[in-house]
Design a protein around this motif. Structure first.
Motif, short mmCIF file in Angstrom:
data_model
loop_
_atom_site.label_atom_id
_atom_site.label_comp_id
_atom_site.label_asym_id
_atom_site.label_seq_id
_atom_site.Cartn_x
_atom_site.Cartn_y
_atom_site.Cartn_z
N THR A 70 31.07 -35.86 28.31
CA THR A 70 31.02 -35.92 26.80
C THR A 70 30.80 -37.35 26.27
OG1 THR A 70 33.13 -36.79 27.69
CG2 THR A 70 33.16 -34.97 27.27
N PRO A 71 30.78 -37.04 24.42
CA PRO A 71 30.01 -38.79 24.07
C PRO A 71 31.04 -39.65 25.22
CG PRO A 71 30.85 -36.56 22.82
CD PRO A 71 30.85 -35.78 24.11
N HIS A 72 30.53 -40.81 24.99
CA HIS A 72 30.85 -42.11 26.08
C HIS A 72 32.12 -42.77 25.74
CE1 HIS A 72 26.85 -42.34 24.52
NE2 HIS A 72 26.86 -43.30 24.12
N GLY A 73 31.84 -43.02 24.05
CA GLY A 73 33.48 -43.19 23.73
C GLY A 73 34.97 -42.23 23.82
N LEU A 74 34.72 -40.96 24.35
CA LEU A 74 36.31 -40.53 24.53
C LEU A 74 36.10 -40.48 26.14
CD1 LEU A 74 34.97 -36.98 23.08
CD2 LEU A 74 36.56 -39.09 22.73
N ASP A 166 24.43 -41.72 16.10
CA ASP A 166 25.57 -42.73 15.73
C ASP A 166 25.72 -44.30 16.14
OD1 ASP A 166 27.98 -44.09 15.06
OD2 ASP A 166 29.11 -42.40 15.74
N PRO A 167 25.38 -45.35 15.60
CA PRO A 167 25.36 -46.31 15.97
C PRO A 167 26.32 -47.22 16.42
CG PRO A 167 25.69 -46.05 13.47
CD PRO A 167 24.90 -45.00 13.75
N PRO A 171 24.58 -47.59 20.12
CA PRO A 171 24.26 -49.26 20.19
C PRO A 171 23.00 -50.07 21.04
CG PRO A 171 26.00 -49.42 21.22
CD PRO A 171 26.19 -47.92 21.89
N ALA A 172 22.24 -50.18 20.24
CA ALA A 172 20.53 -51.33 20.88
C ALA A 172 19.97 -49.84 21.36
CB ALA A 172 21.94 -52.26 22.52
N GLY A 173 19.35 -49.35 20.45
CA GLY A 173 18.85 -48.09 20.60
C GLY A 173 18.82 -47.22 21.29
N PRO A 208 19.43 -44.59 14.93
CA PRO A 208 19.23 -45.57 15.77
C PRO A 208 18.13 -45.31 16.24
CG PRO A 208 21.79 -45.23 15.14
CD PRO A 208 20.47 -44.12 14.50
N SER A 209 17.88 -44.75 16.83
CA SER A 209 17.58 -44.38 18.40
C SER A 209 15.64 -44.22 18.20
CB SER A 209 17.41 -42.82 19.09
OG SER A 209 16.92 -41.66 18.22
#
Length: 331
Positions: A70-74, A166-167, A171-173, A208-209
């Protein structure tokens, strides 16, 4: 045999399901995703029992483990919930976006005696195993410096609305997409990073990538290092390690989805240049099955808890440095 649910059935979740077909260690028995619209033919081909509810997966007694793609924010919320439910847990990279989050995840797992698996399969590639062995055995002498370039245009083609663009999530490319694999591998060879300095050049604000990231590392061991990720560049990977008795270099020309042999080249004080080709394996399956063997049989697992957290701390410091323009301490 561990009966697992794959949580998050995007491109990578489907890749993990495919890798585990025929495994004698892990059987995927359920799939979970917030929407089924994108699954199409996979839903029918896999034959998985599908659900849109993570709570349903955690309450399913036929599921021993969750594999989180899953997305790492989760990740933190999902890992803590799975630990509370007593499930075995394998989590894709990056484990988290900051060290505090990673430590909370590790504490939740430790409280229930859970060995948290991590999706850094690069440590299981035969060529990378050989490079690490050469360094560990002193074949290039004392390690002085490491250089990495891992650039890849795959993520650059993702939709701008996708979470990988999503930045906040990325983040960071290319750091969360590919860079964290390399920092994990570098710390496995050179040990913890003490401080670093990172520069990010964004080329398109809506993607962002599409960026160039360069990082200078100062390892606690005294070794130095450098890493570069370039978003739009066709696939390129080179890892070179320099010691006081020789150097060794790993190169490959294709991503995991298009397996191709890797080349290891080295040179010692005798001035002879040697090279060896290593055929690819399914390192995704190798990592998952090694984790399963550690969970079920107490076998050794390549990742320590400290390394899992430290790699997140490296990511966090890189993001801080790109924003501050300064050298940042790690951890």
């Amino acid at each position: 045999m561990i009966r697992a649910a794959v949580v998050g059935l995007g491109w990578w979740g489907q890749r993990i399901w495919s890798s585990l077909q025929g495994s004698e260690r892990i059987e995927v028995v359920r799939g979970m995703d917030v929407t089924f619209d994108h699954l199409g033919e996979f839903a029918e081909r896999s034959g998985l029992s599908l659900t849109g509810s993570y709570d349903e997966v955690l309450g399913d007694s036929s599921v021993d483990a969750v594999i989180l793609t899953t997305p790492h924010g989760l990740h933190e919320e999902q890992v803590v919930a799975a630990a509370g439910a007593g499930k075995k847990i394998f989590c894709e990279k990056p484990l988290a976006l900051n060290g505090a989050s990673a430590r909370r995840m590790m504490e939740a797992c430790a409280a229930r005696g859970i060995l948290l698996g991590i999706g850094h399969e690069r440590r299981y590639e035969p060529a990378m195993i050989e490079v690490k062995r050469m360094v560990d055995d002193g074949e290039i002498g004392t390690l002085r410096h490491l250089e990495v370039n891992w650039s890849y245009s795959l993520v650059a083609g993702a939709a701008t609305a996708a979470w990988r663009q999503d930045p906040v999530q990325a983040p960071a490319g290319l750091m969360t997409a590919v860079g964290v694999h390399m920092t994990d591998y570098l710390q496995s060879i050179a040990g913890p990073v003490a401080r670093l300095n990172a520069t990010l050049r964004r080329h398109r604000e809506d993607r962002p990538s599409d960026a160039t990231l360069s990082v200078q590392f100062d390892f606690a061991s005294g070794a130095t290092g450098y890493m570069c990720n370039i978003g739009p560049t066709p696939y390129y990977q080179r890892i070179t390690l320099f010691g006081d008795e020789g150097w060794v270099e790993h190169t490959e020309t294709a991503h995991i989805q298009d397996p191709d042999p890797a080349l290891v080249t080295w040179r010692g004080q005798d001035e002879e240049i040697w090279s060896r080709t290593f055929e690819p394996i399914d390192q995704v399956r190798a990592n998952l099955e090694a984790w399963a063997a550690a969970v079920e049989d107490g076998a050794a697992y390549k990742f320590t808890d400290a390394q899992k957290v430290h790699n997140v701390e490296i990511l966090e410091a890189i993001v801080r440095s790109t924003e501050s323009g300064r050298t940042e301490a790690v951890g």
